[in-house]
Scaffold this motif. Sequence first.
Motif, mmCIF file in Angstrom:
data_model
loop_
_atom_site.group_PDB
_atom_site.id
_atom_site.type_symbol
_atom_site.label_atom_id
_atom_site.label_comp_id
_atom_site.label_asym_id
_atom_site.label_seq_id
_atom_site.Cartn_x
_atom_site.Cartn_y
_atom_site.Cartn_z
ATOM 1 N N ARG A 148 0.831 -1.201 0.000
ATOM 2 C CA ARG A 148 0.000 0.000 0.000
ATOM 3 C C ARG A 148 0.870 1.257 0.000
ATOM 4 O O ARG A 148 0.517 2.266 -0.615
ATOM 5 C CB ARG A 148 -0.923 -0.007 1.218
ATOM 6 N N ALA A 149 2.019 1.202 0.684
ATOM 7 C CA ALA A 149 2.915 2.357 0.692
ATOM 8 C C ALA A 149 3.452 2.632 -0.700
ATOM 9 O O ALA A 149 3.537 3.787 -1.141
ATOM 10 C CB ALA A 149 4.064 2.127 1.668
ATOM 11 N N SER A 150 3.815 1.578 -1.425
ATOM 12 C CA SER A 150 4.329 1.744 -2.779
ATOM 13 C C SER A 150 3.265 2.327 -3.702
ATOM 14 O O SER A 150 3.533 3.230 -4.508
ATOM 15 C CB SER A 150 4.814 0.393 -3.308
ATOM 16 N N ALA A 151 2.030 1.828 -3.583
ATOM 17 C CA ALA A 151 0.941 2.349 -4.420
ATOM 18 C C ALA A 151 0.648 3.808 -4.086
ATOM 19 O O ALA A 151 0.383 4.623 -4.980
ATOM 20 C CB ALA A 151 -0.310 1.497 -4.220
ATOM 21 N N LEU A 152 0.715 4.158 -2.807
ATOM 22 C CA LEU A 152 0.488 5.548 -2.396
ATOM 23 C C LEU A 152 1.562 6.456 -2.976
ATOM 24 O O LEU A 152 1.273 7.560 -3.471
ATOM 25 C CB LEU A 152 0.476 5.645 -0.871
ATOM 26 N N MET A 153 2.813 6.010 -2.936
ATOM 27 C CA MET A 153 3.892 6.803 -3.521
ATOM 28 C C MET A 153 3.630 7.069 -4.996
ATOM 29 O O MET A 153 3.846 8.170 -5.500
ATOM 30 C CB MET A 153 5.223 6.073 -3.357
ATOM 31 N N GLU A 154 3.144 6.052 -5.689
ATOM 32 C CA GLU A 154 2.904 6.238 -7.126
ATOM 33 C C GLU A 154 1.821 7.289 -7.359
ATOM 34 O O GLU A 154 1.918 8.096 -8.277
ATOM 35 C CB GLU A 154 2.526 4.916 -7.775
ATOM 36 N N ARG A 155 0.788 7.273 -6.531
ATOM 37 C CA ARG A 155 -0.272 8.267 -6.707
ATOM 38 C C ARG A 155 0.222 9.667 -6.359
ATOM 39 O O ARG A 155 -0.058 10.632 -7.065
ATOM 40 C CB ARG A 155 -1.482 7.898 -5.848
ATOM 41 N N LEU A 156 0.970 9.793 -5.272
ATOM 42 C CA LEU A 156 1.449 11.114 -4.876
ATOM 43 C C LEU A 156 2.476 11.659 -5.859
ATOM 44 O O LEU A 156 2.571 12.867 -6.075
ATOM 45 C CB LEU A 156 2.072 11.054 -3.474
ATOM 46 N N PHE A 157 3.260 10.762 -6.441
ATOM 47 C CA PHE A 157 4.311 11.198 -7.352
ATOM 48 C C PHE A 157 3.817 11.316 -8.787
ATOM 49 O O PHE A 157 4.609 11.413 -9.715
ATOM 50 C CB PHE A 157 5.510 10.245 -7.273
ATOM 51 N N HIS A 352 8.122 2.348 -13.675
ATOM 52 C CA HIS A 352 8.464 3.442 -14.573
ATOM 53 C C HIS A 352 8.841 4.656 -13.730
ATOM 54 O O HIS A 352 8.470 4.748 -12.563
ATOM 55 C CB HIS A 352 7.309 3.769 -15.517
ATOM 56 N N PRO A 353 9.589 5.573 -14.286
ATOM 57 C CA PRO A 353 10.077 6.715 -13.508
ATOM 58 C C PRO A 353 8.930 7.578 -12.985
ATOM 59 O O PRO A 353 7.952 7.830 -13.681
ATOM 60 C CB PRO A 353 10.939 7.485 -14.512
ATOM 61 N N LEU A 354 9.064 8.032 -11.758
ATOM 62 C CA LEU A 354 8.092 8.928 -11.139
ATOM 63 C C LEU A 354 8.725 10.297 -10.940
ATOM 64 O O LEU A 354 9.949 10.440 -10.938
ATOM 65 C CB LEU A 354 7.633 8.369 -9.791
ATOM 66 N N ALA A 355 7.870 11.306 -10.773
ATOM 67 C CA ALA A 355 8.340 12.662 -10.531
ATOM 68 C C ALA A 355 7.408 13.334 -9.542
ATOM 69 O O ALA A 355 6.200 13.088 -9.536
ATOM 70 C CB ALA A 355 8.416 13.462 -11.825
ATOM 71 N N GLY A 358 7.443 17.764 -10.917
ATOM 72 C CA GLY A 358 8.466 18.037 -11.914
ATOM 73 C C GLY A 358 9.874 17.628 -11.527
ATOM 74 O O GLY A 358 10.782 17.681 -12.369
ATOM 75 N N ALA A 359 10.095 17.216 -10.291
ATOM 76 C CA ALA A 359 11.422 16.749 -9.860
ATOM 77 C C ALA A 359 11.465 15.231 -9.993
ATOM 78 O O ALA A 359 10.715 14.523 -9.310
ATOM 79 C CB ALA A 359 11.689 17.168 -8.414
ATOM 80 N N PRO A 360 12.319 14.681 -10.849
ATOM 81 C CA PRO A 360 12.333 13.231 -11.060
ATOM 82 C C PRO A 360 12.885 12.490 -9.844
ATOM 83 O O PRO A 360 13.860 12.916 -9.220
ATOM 84 C CB PRO A 360 13.270 13.069 -12.258
ATOM 85 N N LEU A 361 12.237 11.389 -9.519
ATOM 86 C CA LEU A 361 12.744 10.511 -8.465
ATOM 87 C C LEU A 361 13.777 9.593 -9.102
ATOM 88 O O LEU A 361 13.438 8.679 -9.852
ATOM 89 C CB LEU A 361 11.604 9.703 -7.849
#
Length: 418
Positions: A148-157, A352-355, A358-361
Amino acid sequence: MSSPVPDVPIAAVDVATLGISTGGQPYVVTLAGLLGAGGFVDDNGRPDIDRLRASLAPRIEAEADLHSCPERRDGQWWWTRAPADLTAHITVEKALPSESFEDVCGRLVMAPLEASRPPWHIALVPAARPGRCGIVVRLHHALVDGARASALMERLFGSERGVSEHEKSGAGAARVAEREQSSRPSFGARLGFRVRSLRRSRISSRALLGPVGAARAVSSASVDLAALEAAAQRGGATVNDAYLVAVGQGLRIVLERAGEPIPESLAVSVPVRIDAVDAAHNAVGVMIVDVPLAEPRSALAVVARRTAASKPLARASGTVIRSALLARGFNVFARHQRMIATVASNVRGPRHPLALDGAPLVELWPLGPLAGNVRVGFTAVSYCGRLSIGIETDSGHLPFAAEIAVAVEATLAAIAGD
């Protein structure tokens, strides 16, 4: 005028998670990483905190978990809706002149989360590396498990590509779970699995297990994911099997530094994904794997056989800690146990890359809390073509997290054929 959001009872497994004690370390899922220049991060790796808060505000507003605060009333625990004050939840954490980014991570994982607020926090570390801004996201384990933490990061990023790789992998995992459910092991098989898990050789190491102090050392390792996966598959193994072999070599370094005998294998506790019960935020079972400390390629074949036999039973057996009473018993047991040497978690992250605004992770690695008397922990995540492992140790007894990371990375590279 909108109606108030009703309080929600906290599921029993999440109540149990609230009661897990980690000897002064908050029981949180931590994701650390580095952001490149762009958006709210300038070319020197320094963030515009106000811009980030404004950018994240609507996304955070849409996340019910980030507005949930645990509250006990009339003998029952509830998730109550509480405002997320972004000036308190998203802050800048400056490194001291003598501190590395890893040192800051080690300090932050021990920082308490305020009880009166939803239990999460995002810290930005200016110029954590040249031209890079560090980020440390902490979420209480009662709110999220690793997936769930990983999925949340994807939504926030801010992925807006339709169905993400994370979501696809989740659907695939669901289909695997359905197949396993259709051939669910019998009660006797599941009971036998639990009994065998408890009947293990006693771990005698005084370096790996013992009282855990209040300071942490942090490091990380990584390897090309595609190369590792291809090499593992050629040997009939998985990425997670290769990861466990590397964990074994990290443990071997601890024993060698302590001048202790090297056993043939050490038992490692491995969280496995299970079906969620009711509205539980945590859906994790436990598989215990005896990991050989021998040459990595021969160890890989052994680990592959053991995990293939144990994982279906571990998933079918469900979670171990289902109530506050069991959590209290676990806390006592964990402080004195000699059954496992470490915990090695692995979360399938976004591929896939997240940002973030506008700041790339550009890098991501997770950190899990040390629990009981375990002095070193390993947590892995797959992200952007890399498998990255966060290593956390009790720095008072094992200050050499970086050496453990070197051994882990060298083992993964050897398996991958780098």
